[in-house]
Design a protein around this motif. Structure first.
Motif: not given
Lengths: 58, 191
Positions: A25, A28-31
């Motif tokens: 998670a 994914a949030l960093a991307m």
């Protein structure tokens, strides 16, 4: 004994899954935030932005 | 960098909250993670890999960036039910709109850019030139939807210079709430 061992294995699997869920998670949030955000970063004090002025549209 | 700080702060807040209530930290229940990774690939190619970055024409880079943002838009929409995602989705939309209206890049005025770099250096950059990764230097009269552009600056006493948009603020708030709120929401569900 076997029951205790099975419980430990089950607990470790559950913890691993939770940890993996957090890791995936966060990645994914960093991307997502790096991908959709568009701040213009000048860097820390004393750093010139000239190194970032290398792309030209015209 | 500033957006990743929001992620880290959100994670720490969520962990802190979970620890305070003696509960395990709950990550946001995100679906279709592969779509986030796939959407980021075009940006890796046009911004981060030196070989491909140098050889990608500007028009192709702008198009790839738009495709990437649309991919992220679909990912955010599919996860719109997750706490904090609607805020992030709003920021994404604002950035996407202003970038699409200005040739695929985030506009920044020379006046704002001069706060990030030596003013004399900016004076030598012609309007329309790309600066940084996603920005393009545009005069205010050339900028469409200028109120959505990179126009905000951190206070002068910060040692870090960065210009950001209204969309970036919403993205940072959404990212923080996604990681902090999932844990806080989990606490409320059990009460």
């Amino acid at each position: 004994m076997n029951k205790t061992l099975a419980e430990v294995v089950l607990l470790s699997r559950r913890l691993n899954r939770q940890h993996l869920q957090v890791i995936f998670a966060v990645i994914a949030l960093a991307m997502l935030v790096v991908g959709v955000g568009a701040p213009s970063d000048g860097g820390g004090a004393g750093r010139s932005m000239m190194g970032m002025l290398h792309h030209h549209i015209k | 960098m500033i957006l990743l700080s929001a992620l880290v702060l959100g994670l720490l807040a969520g962990w802190g909250w979970a620890g305070w209530h003696k509960r395990p930290y709950r990550a946001p229940d995100l679906r279709h993670l592969w779509l986030a990774a796939a959407s980021f690939v075009p940006q890796i190619v046009i911004f981060y890999l030196p070989a491909t970055r140098a050889m990608t024409p500007q028009w192709l880079a702008a198009g790839a960036l738009m495709i990437s943002l649309i991919g992220f838009l679909v990912f955010a929409w599919l996860n719109r039910g997750v706490t904090g995602m609607p805020v992030l989705l709003g920021g994404l939309l604002l950035n996407l709109i202003v970038m699409a209206a200005n040739g695929g890049w985030m506009p920044i005025s020379p006046e704002t850019a001069s706060h990030l770099a030596d003013g004399s250096a900016i004076a030598h950059v012609s309007p329309g030139s790309r600066i940084g990764q996603k920005d393009v230097l545009l005069l205010p009269e050339q900028t469409r939807l200028g109120f959505l552009a990179d126009r905000f600056l951190l206070p002068g006493w910060f040692q870090y210079a960065v210009a950001f948009s209204l969309g970036d603020i919403l993205v940072a708030l959404g990212a923080f709430w996604l990681l902090a709120g999932s844990s806080i929401g989990g606490q409320n569900e059990t009460e």
